[in-house]
Design an enzyme around this catalytic site. Sequence first.
Site, PDB file in Angstrom:
ATOM      1  N   CYS A  60       0.835  -1.203   0.000  1.00  0.00           N
ATOM      2  CA  CYS A  60       0.000   0.000   0.000  1.00  0.00           C
ATOM      3  C   CYS A  60       0.874   1.260   0.000  1.00  0.00           C
ATOM      4  O   CYS A  60       1.894   1.329   0.678  1.00  0.00           O
ATOM      5  CB  CYS A  60      -0.918  -0.004   1.220  1.00  0.00           C
ATOM      6  SG  CYS A  60      -2.060   1.393   1.249  1.00  0.00           S
ATOM      7  N   CYS A  64       0.373   4.729   7.074  1.00  0.00           N
ATOM      8  CA  CYS A  64      -0.291   4.554   8.381  1.00  0.00           C
ATOM      9  C   CYS A  64       0.679   3.819   9.320  1.00  0.00           C
ATOM     10  O   CYS A  64       1.122   2.695   9.020  1.00  0.00           O
ATOM     11  CB  CYS A  64      -1.582   3.778   8.215  1.00  0.00           C
ATOM     12  SG  CYS A  64      -2.622   4.477   6.892  1.00  0.00           S
ATOM     13  N   CYS A  67       0.388  -0.008  10.336  1.00  0.00           N
ATOM     14  CA  CYS A  67      -0.094  -1.011   9.382  1.00  0.00           C
ATOM     15  C   CYS A  67       1.004  -1.886   8.794  1.00  0.00           C
ATOM     16  O   CYS A  67       2.016  -1.392   8.282  1.00  0.00           O
ATOM     17  CB  CYS A  67      -0.863  -0.323   8.258  1.00  0.00           C
ATOM     18  SG  CYS A  67      -1.697  -1.519   7.190  1.00  0.00           S
ATOM     19  N   CYS A 104     -16.540  -9.432   5.482  1.00  0.00           N
ATOM     20  CA  CYS A 104     -15.881  -8.141   5.258  1.00  0.00           C
ATOM     21  C   CYS A 104     -14.619  -8.347   4.432  1.00  0.00           C
ATOM     22  O   CYS A 104     -13.732  -9.104   4.830  1.00  0.00           O
ATOM     23  CB  CYS A 104     -15.478  -7.512   6.580  1.00  0.00           C
ATOM     24  SG  CYS A 104     -16.830  -7.419   7.750  1.00  0.00           S
ATOM     25  N   CYS A 135     -19.570  -6.357   3.424  1.00  0.00           N
ATOM     26  CA  CYS A 135     -18.846  -5.153   3.846  1.00  0.00           C
ATOM     27  C   CYS A 135     -17.530  -5.126   3.077  1.00  0.00           C
ATOM     28  O   CYS A 135     -16.921  -6.178   2.872  1.00  0.00           O
ATOM     29  CB  CYS A 135     -18.568  -5.201   5.354  1.00  0.00           C
ATOM     30  SG  CYS A 135     -17.640  -3.764   5.956  1.00  0.00           S
ATOM     31  N   CYS A 195     -19.574   1.617   8.587  1.00  0.00           N
ATOM     32  CA  CYS A 195     -18.809   0.942   9.641  1.00  0.00           C
ATOM     33  C   CYS A 195     -17.589   1.826   9.877  1.00  0.00           C
ATOM     34  O   CYS A 195     -16.755   1.980   8.977  1.00  0.00           O
ATOM     35  CB  CYS A 195     -18.401  -0.450   9.159  1.00  0.00           C
ATOM     36  SG  CYS A 195     -17.270  -1.290  10.283  1.00  0.00           S
ATOM     37  N   ARG A 267     -17.929  -3.254  17.847  1.00  0.00           N
ATOM     38  CA  ARG A 267     -17.211  -4.515  17.557  1.00  0.00           C
ATOM     39  C   ARG A 267     -15.850  -4.574  18.223  1.00  0.00           C
ATOM     40  O   ARG A 267     -15.010  -3.678  18.040  1.00  0.00           O
ATOM     41  CB  ARG A 267     -17.045  -4.676  16.041  1.00  0.00           C
ATOM     42  CG  ARG A 267     -16.302  -5.983  15.654  1.00  0.00           C
ATOM     43  CD  ARG A 267     -16.256  -6.222  14.155  1.00  0.00           C
ATOM     44  NE  ARG A 267     -17.578  -6.106  13.616  1.00  0.00           N
ATOM     45  CZ  ARG A 267     -17.952  -5.199  12.709  1.00  0.00           C
ATOM     46  NH1 ARG A 267     -17.070  -4.369  12.224  1.00  0.00           N
ATOM     47  NH2 ARG A 267     -19.190  -5.152  12.293  1.00  0.00           N
TER      48      ARG A 267
HETATM   49  N1  SAM Z   1      -6.745   0.553   3.184  1.00  0.00           N
HETATM   50  C1  SAM Z   1      -8.029   0.725   3.744  1.00  0.00           C
HETATM   51  C2  SAM Z   1      -8.069   1.772   4.829  1.00  0.00           C
HETATM   52  O1  SAM Z   1      -7.024   2.130   5.343  1.00  0.00           O
HETATM   53  O2  SAM Z   1      -9.179   2.210   5.149  1.00  0.00           O
HETATM   54  C3  SAM Z   1      -8.644  -0.565   4.268  1.00  0.00           C
HETATM   55  C4  SAM Z   1      -7.779  -1.551   5.024  1.00  0.00           C
HETATM   56  S1  SAM Z   1      -7.091  -0.990   6.586  1.00  0.00           S
HETATM   57  C5  SAM Z   1      -6.051  -2.349   6.968  1.00  0.00           C
HETATM   58  C6  SAM Z   1      -8.500  -1.103   7.683  1.00  0.00           C
HETATM   59  C7  SAM Z   1      -8.316  -0.758   9.132  1.00  0.00           C
HETATM   60  O3  SAM Z   1      -7.588  -1.783   9.793  1.00  0.00           O
HETATM   61  C8  SAM Z   1      -7.566   0.488   9.498  1.00  0.00           C
HETATM   62  O4  SAM Z   1      -8.335   1.659   9.349  1.00  0.00           O
HETATM   63  C9  SAM Z   1      -7.223   0.225  10.961  1.00  0.00           C
HETATM   64  O5  SAM Z   1      -8.261   0.697  11.795  1.00  0.00           O
HETATM   65  C10 SAM Z   1      -7.155  -1.296  11.039  1.00  0.00           C
HETATM   66  N2  SAM Z   1      -5.792  -1.760  11.322  1.00  0.00           N
HETATM   67  C11 SAM Z   1      -4.813  -1.925  10.430  1.00  0.00           C
HETATM   68  N3  SAM Z   1      -3.680  -2.351  11.016  1.00  0.00           N
HETATM   69  C12 SAM Z   1      -3.960  -2.454  12.342  1.00  0.00           C
HETATM   70  C13 SAM Z   1      -3.184  -2.818  13.472  1.00  0.00           C
HETATM   71  N4  SAM Z   1      -1.898  -3.162  13.370  1.00  0.00           N
HETATM   72  N5  SAM Z   1      -3.782  -2.832  14.686  1.00  0.00           N
HETATM   73  C14 SAM Z   1      -5.070  -2.476  14.802  1.00  0.00           C
HETATM   74  N6  SAM Z   1      -5.848  -2.108  13.759  1.00  0.00           N
HETATM   75  C15 SAM Z   1      -5.305  -2.081  12.545  1.00  0.00           C
HETATM   76 FE1  SF4 Z   2      -2.853   1.224   3.390  1.00  0.00          FE
HETATM   77 FE2  SF4 Z   2      -2.759   0.018   5.774  1.00  0.00          FE
HETATM   78 FE3  SF4 Z   2      -3.143   2.647   5.635  1.00  0.00          FE
HETATM   79 FE4  SF4 Z   2      -5.121   0.991   4.817  1.00  0.00          FE
HETATM   80  S1  SF4 Z   2      -4.321   1.186   6.905  1.00  0.00           S
HETATM   81  S2  SF4 Z   2      -4.368   2.836   3.783  1.00  0.00           S
HETATM   82  S3  SF4 Z   2      -3.868  -0.701   3.982  1.00  0.00           S
HETATM   83  S4  SF4 Z   2      -1.284   1.521   4.968  1.00  0.00           S
END
Ligand code: SAM
Ligand code: SF4
Length: 331
Positions: A60, A64, A67, A104, A135, A195, A267
Amino acid sequence: MNDLALIPAKTPAWTTEAVEALFALPFNDLIYQAASVHRAHFDPNAVQLSTLLSVKTGGCSEDCGYCSQSARYDTGVARGQLLDVAEVVQAARAARAQGATRFCMGAAWRGPKDRDLDTVLEMVRAVKDLGLETCVTLGMLKPGQAERLKAAGLDYYNHNLDTGSDFYDAVVTTHSHADRLATLAQVRAAGIRVCCGGIIGMGESRRVRAQLIAELASLDPQPESVPINLLVRIPGTPLATRGDLDPLEFVRTVACARITMPRAHVRLSAGRRELGEAVQALCFLAGANSIFYGDRLLTTGNAEVEADRQLFAKLGLKPEPSEGRRCAGAG
Ligand code: SAM
Ligand code: SF4
Ligand code: DTB
């Protein structure tokens, strides 16, 4: 002065200060209030079951800080292709057989390209045909994309605010809190249920946790589903070494979500396994009524299905019937 300046800013349904006051209540008072709100709106012993599948993993563009799927961090998560519809249908059938009512599908994108969205639309139609609620979480949407998802029969779009607006830029720099709100507005305008939740334990202050809850509760209408994630610390990410969060602070956050968003499914999401049985039980008492169910989340492990079955038996919890069944029963 232009006309817009004459329109008063909408008063938020909940202020950060009001939610901070909830956080500051004696623990027993807070949980009692949350449990009372829960009972007034839901069967307190029913828990909705959602199963997650990563339909496009890794690589990606976004940064973030929590992530595993950002291309910027060396986390050991390989970049994958968008799955075939047949693979998704197979996973959805398995989820249904295990008792999930919602499926989802998550993609590690900043946002979907129109060509990729075509495939996701096929996935949505196929999963819906199995009788599951659908979802997806695909990142930021461009104009028109939400309408296409709605036309394919999508029930929910997941797009989290993730943290309070004051802390957002400390966690993500490649998009903003305002970008998140813009996508949520498009989802709502298309008539898709929302959500939207966040992550706790990223080093934010209690004030920021209260701000997140106040900002979620001030979305109008409020989100139908509110995932509360406990940070899963992923080696290689900037947040890998954040300290432990006091688990009772997580329970308080769940209680505040329940009180401020009485009709939402709250959730227990990422990090649930790490909470252990006793803290999960407190979260259910504090009004959590949905879980991610299945041995995996997106790239990390979840509480195992067998462990969840045992926990439900111990606590006398039952899976919530799907919306279709609830309506049929009511009619
Ligand atoms: N890329 C899209 C986005 O960022 O909206 C969808 C996938 S992203 C992985 C979805 C959500 O997963 C994030 O908004 C975050 O809340 C959660 N998430 C991702 N990594 C995480 C982590 N290490 N611990 C807890 N929640 C996490
Ligand atoms: Fe990309 Fe992870 Fe951020 Fe979603 S949470 S936008 S998958 S880096
Ligand atoms: C949400 O709030 N949590 C889910 C789902 N929405 C997409 C994702 C949790 C991801 C946990 C870390 C991982 O497995 O990569």
